[in-house]
Motif scaffolding. Structure first.
Motif, short mmCIF file in Angstrom:
data_model
loop_
_atom_site.label_atom_id
_atom_site.label_comp_id
_atom_site.label_asym_id
_atom_site.label_seq_id
_atom_site.Cartn_x
_atom_site.Cartn_y
_atom_site.Cartn_z
N ASP A 128 -9.36 -8.24 2.51
CA ASP A 128 -10.61 -9.32 3.03
C ASP A 128 -10.52 -9.18 4.20
O ASP A 128 -11.71 -9.37 5.31
CB ASP A 128 -10.79 -10.28 2.07
CG ASP A 128 -11.20 -9.92 0.67
OD1 ASP A 128 -11.63 -8.95 0.49
OD2 ASP A 128 -10.71 -10.90 -0.12
N ALA A 129 -9.45 -9.66 4.87
CA ALA A 129 -9.35 -9.81 6.24
C ALA A 129 -9.54 -8.75 7.18
O ALA A 129 -10.25 -8.87 8.35
CB ALA A 129 -7.50 -10.57 6.62
N ALA A 130 -8.86 -7.81 6.79
CA ALA A 130 -9.21 -6.41 7.52
C ALA A 130 -10.70 -6.17 7.60
O ALA A 130 -11.25 -5.53 8.46
CB ALA A 130 -8.33 -5.34 6.98
N ALA A 131 -11.31 -6.24 6.44
CA ALA A 131 -12.80 -5.94 6.43
C ALA A 131 -13.55 -6.65 7.46
O ALA A 131 -14.17 -6.42 8.04
CB ALA A 131 -13.43 -6.07 5.12
N ALA A 132 -13.20 -8.12 7.32
CA ALA A 132 -13.65 -8.99 8.46
C ALA A 132 -13.71 -8.66 9.74
O ALA A 132 -14.58 -9.06 10.38
CB ALA A 132 -13.37 -10.52 8.11
N LEU A 133 -12.47 -8.21 9.91
CA LEU A 133 -12.02 -8.05 11.39
C LEU A 133 -12.55 -6.51 11.62
O LEU A 133 -12.77 -6.20 12.82
CB LEU A 133 -10.43 -7.81 11.62
CG LEU A 133 -9.86 -8.86 11.51
CD1 LEU A 133 -8.31 -8.70 11.36
CD2 LEU A 133 -9.98 -10.04 12.79
N GLY A 134 -13.16 -5.79 10.85
CA GLY A 134 -13.70 -4.41 11.17
C GLY A 134 -12.59 -3.40 11.19
O GLY A 134 -12.72 -2.13 12.01
N GLN A 182 3.23 0.94 -3.36
CA GLN A 182 2.14 0.00 -4.13
C GLN A 182 1.30 -0.64 -3.27
O GLN A 182 0.14 -0.61 -3.55
CB GLN A 182 2.83 -0.93 -4.89
CG GLN A 182 3.99 -0.41 -6.14
CD GLN A 182 4.69 -1.40 -6.64
OE1 GLN A 182 4.83 -2.64 -6.30
NE2 GLN A 182 5.72 -1.19 -7.53
N LEU A 183 1.58 -1.09 -2.26
CA LEU A 183 0.61 -1.61 -1.33
C LEU A 183 -0.15 -0.65 -0.91
O LEU A 183 -1.50 -0.92 -0.31
CB LEU A 183 1.43 -2.65 -0.04
CG LEU A 183 2.21 -3.81 -0.56
CD1 LEU A 183 2.99 -4.27 0.51
CD2 LEU A 183 1.42 -4.66 -1.32
N GLY A 184 0.33 0.31 -0.11
CA GLY A 184 -0.33 1.61 0.43
C GLY A 184 -1.41 2.15 -0.65
O GLY A 184 -2.60 2.42 -0.29
N SER A 185 -1.19 2.19 -1.92
CA SER A 185 -2.31 2.32 -3.27
C SER A 185 -3.25 1.48 -3.28
O SER A 185 -4.61 1.71 -3.04
CB SER A 185 -1.38 2.44 -4.60
OG SER A 185 -2.47 2.89 -5.28
N ALA A 186 -2.93 0.23 -3.11
CA ALA A 186 -3.91 -0.90 -3.39
C ALA A 186 -4.80 -0.82 -1.69
O ALA A 186 -5.95 -1.11 -2.04
CB ALA A 186 -3.04 -2.19 -3.26
N ARG A 188 -5.30 1.97 0.09
CA ARG A 188 -6.27 3.00 0.03
C ARG A 188 -7.52 2.81 -0.88
O ARG A 188 -8.57 3.47 -0.50
CB ARG A 188 -5.54 4.24 -0.49
CG ARG A 188 -6.14 5.43 -0.41
CD ARG A 188 -5.24 6.67 -0.91
NE ARG A 188 -5.09 6.69 -2.05
CZ ARG A 188 -4.36 7.61 -3.06
NH1 ARG A 188 -4.02 8.48 -2.19
NH2 ARG A 188 -3.92 7.10 -4.17
N ASP A 189 -7.46 2.32 -1.95
CA ASP A 189 -8.25 2.01 -2.87
C ASP A 189 -9.50 1.11 -2.13
O ASP A 189 -10.58 1.04 -2.71
CB ASP A 189 -8.14 1.47 -4.13
CG ASP A 189 -6.93 2.12 -4.94
OD1 ASP A 189 -6.97 3.42 -4.68
OD2 ASP A 189 -6.40 1.88 -5.89
N ARG A 190 -9.10 0.48 -1.15
CA ARG A 190 -10.09 -0.54 -0.51
C ARG A 190 -10.58 0.04 1.01
O ARG A 190 -10.95 -0.66 1.97
CB ARG A 190 -9.26 -1.74 -0.08
CG ARG A 190 -9.16 -2.64 -1.60
CD ARG A 190 -8.29 -3.86 -1.14
NE ARG A 190 -8.42 -4.77 -2.18
CZ ARG A 190 -7.48 -4.77 -3.33
NH1 ARG A 190 -6.64 -3.58 -3.55
NH2 ARG A 190 -7.42 -5.30 -4.38
N GLY A 191 -10.15 1.24 1.33
CA GLY A 191 -10.58 2.07 2.19
C GLY A 191 -9.67 1.76 3.64
O GLY A 191 -10.22 1.85 4.85
N ILE A 192 -8.45 1.34 3.47
CA ILE A 192 -7.53 1.07 4.42
C ILE A 192 -6.06 1.77 4.50
O ILE A 192 -5.66 1.99 3.37
CB ILE A 192 -7.11 -0.78 4.36
CG1 ILE A 192 -8.53 -1.51 4.60
CG2 ILE A 192 -6.16 -1.03 5.43
CD1 ILE A 192 -8.43 -2.88 4.03
N THR A 193 -5.84 2.20 5.74
CA THR A 193 -4.55 2.97 5.83
C THR A 193 -3.58 2.00 6.15
O THR A 193 -3.68 1.18 7.00
CB THR A 193 -4.90 4.07 6.95
OG1 THR A 193 -5.86 4.87 6.72
CG2 THR A 193 -3.56 4.83 7.50
#
Length: 326
Positions: A128-134, A182-186, A188-193
């Motif tokens: 969520d924080a990453a999405a808010a930062l773009g 595990q974190l990488g999978s979570a 990736r599912d949210r569009g984040i590398t």
């Protein structure tokens, strides 16, 4: 100063337009490519803001971001949330005209996290924080600390870290690799590398292997990328060019960091930092190797202590990189 990628584009357009006024030039000829590395690849020189502000909260992020933009950097990586809400940081970055390209978030909390944003058991909050930062790149900046980690009486934090990881077992690093998957999978599912940032301690002998080799072997390349800190790579006695070649396609970003000739070799901190171009790293060979390996972001960083004010050190590193021909 205009962002480097855009500046290179505008220069190319200007050269084509001006060609019509040059005797003997039809205007349809393609101008010669720049020999300057960052102009040639069309990517900006970025900065990891830790080099300017450390881990401390920032009172006025808008002023900081404007300063970074005016220095000539084209993008930035946050060491944390600087004590502010993500949306406020995004607004400040937009107003300054400089993008936030990456964010550091520890896997677990420790004393240097600053604002408390950690993965912990809630990767959704990080997303969520990453999405808010773009931001679509999040980096784990430090190894996973054992649950019983603590600073002993009379011990400084770096000493505690060194003591802890000298005693770390193969099983600890294997568990870290599993957590990163595990974190990488979570993410990736949210569009984040998701990436992992090295220091020198990962290269220390660990029986007949190293923690670095464990992470290479036991993390999924589709789930975990790397942010290669070239200063720490060199401090561990490793060849940055060879590391980039071995990780081709898996290194998303670099920390462009130099070390002085008297740094020697160490596995647990102990660096003699210097401005980029003033140390031992061969940037004219390293950066083209990074380009060929698929690196997308180049963040200048420097460890303390500084021989000059932080702003001057960053300006000197930036000037070197902007003029580097490679």
């Amino acid at each position: 100063m205009i962002v480097l990628g855009r500046r290179a584009l505008l220069r190319g357009m200007g050269a084509v337009g001006a060609a019509a006024f040059i005797p003997g030039c039809s205007g349809s000829e393609t101008p010669a490519a720049s020999a300057r590395f960052f102009e040639r690849i069309g990517k900006p020189v970025g900065i990891q803001l830790y080099a300017l502000v450390g881990q401390d909260p920032v009172e006025d992020p808008a002023a900081l971001f404007a300063q970074v933009r005016n220095m000539g950097f084209g993008e930035m990586e946050l060491p944390n949330l600087l004590g502010h809400e993500p949306a406020a940081l995004k607004a400040a970055a937009d107003a300054a005209g400089i993008p936030i390209a990456s964010l550091h978030v520890p896997a677990k909390a420790f004393d240097l996290t600053g604002d408390g944003l950690v993965f912990g058991d809630n990767p959704g909050a990080v997303a969520d924080a990453a999405a808010a930062l773009g931001v679509t790149n999040v980096v784990i900046p430090f190894p996973v600390l054992p649950d019983d980690f603590g600073v002993q009486e009379g011990e400084q934090f770096p000493q505690a870290i060194s003591r802890t990881f000298q005693a770390a077992t193969l099983e600890h690093w294997q568990a870290s690799a599993e957590l990163f998957n595990q974190l990488g999978s979570a993410m990736r599912d949210r569009g984040i590398t998701l990436g992992y940032h090295n220091h020198n301690l990962e290269f220390a002998p660990l029986g007949d292997t190293t923690a670095w080799d464990v992470l290479m072997a036991e993390t999924d390349p589709d789930l975990l990328k790397f942010q290669l800190d070239l200063g720490w790579v060199a401090q561990a006695g490793r060849d940055p060019v060879a590391e980039l070649q071995s990780l081709s396609g898996r290194v998303v970003s670099l920390h462009v960091k130099d070390i002085a000739a008297d740094s020697g070799q160490s596995f647990y901190f102990g660096m003699s930092p210097t401005e980029v171009g003033s140390g031992t790293l061969d940037w004219a060979n390293i950066l083209p190797t990074a380009e060929a390996a698929g690196v997308s972001h180049y963040f200048v960083e420097q460890e303390p202590p500084f021989a000059m004010p932080r702003e001057e050190a960053m300006a000197q590193s930036l000037a070197y990189l902007q003029n580097l021909e490679a």
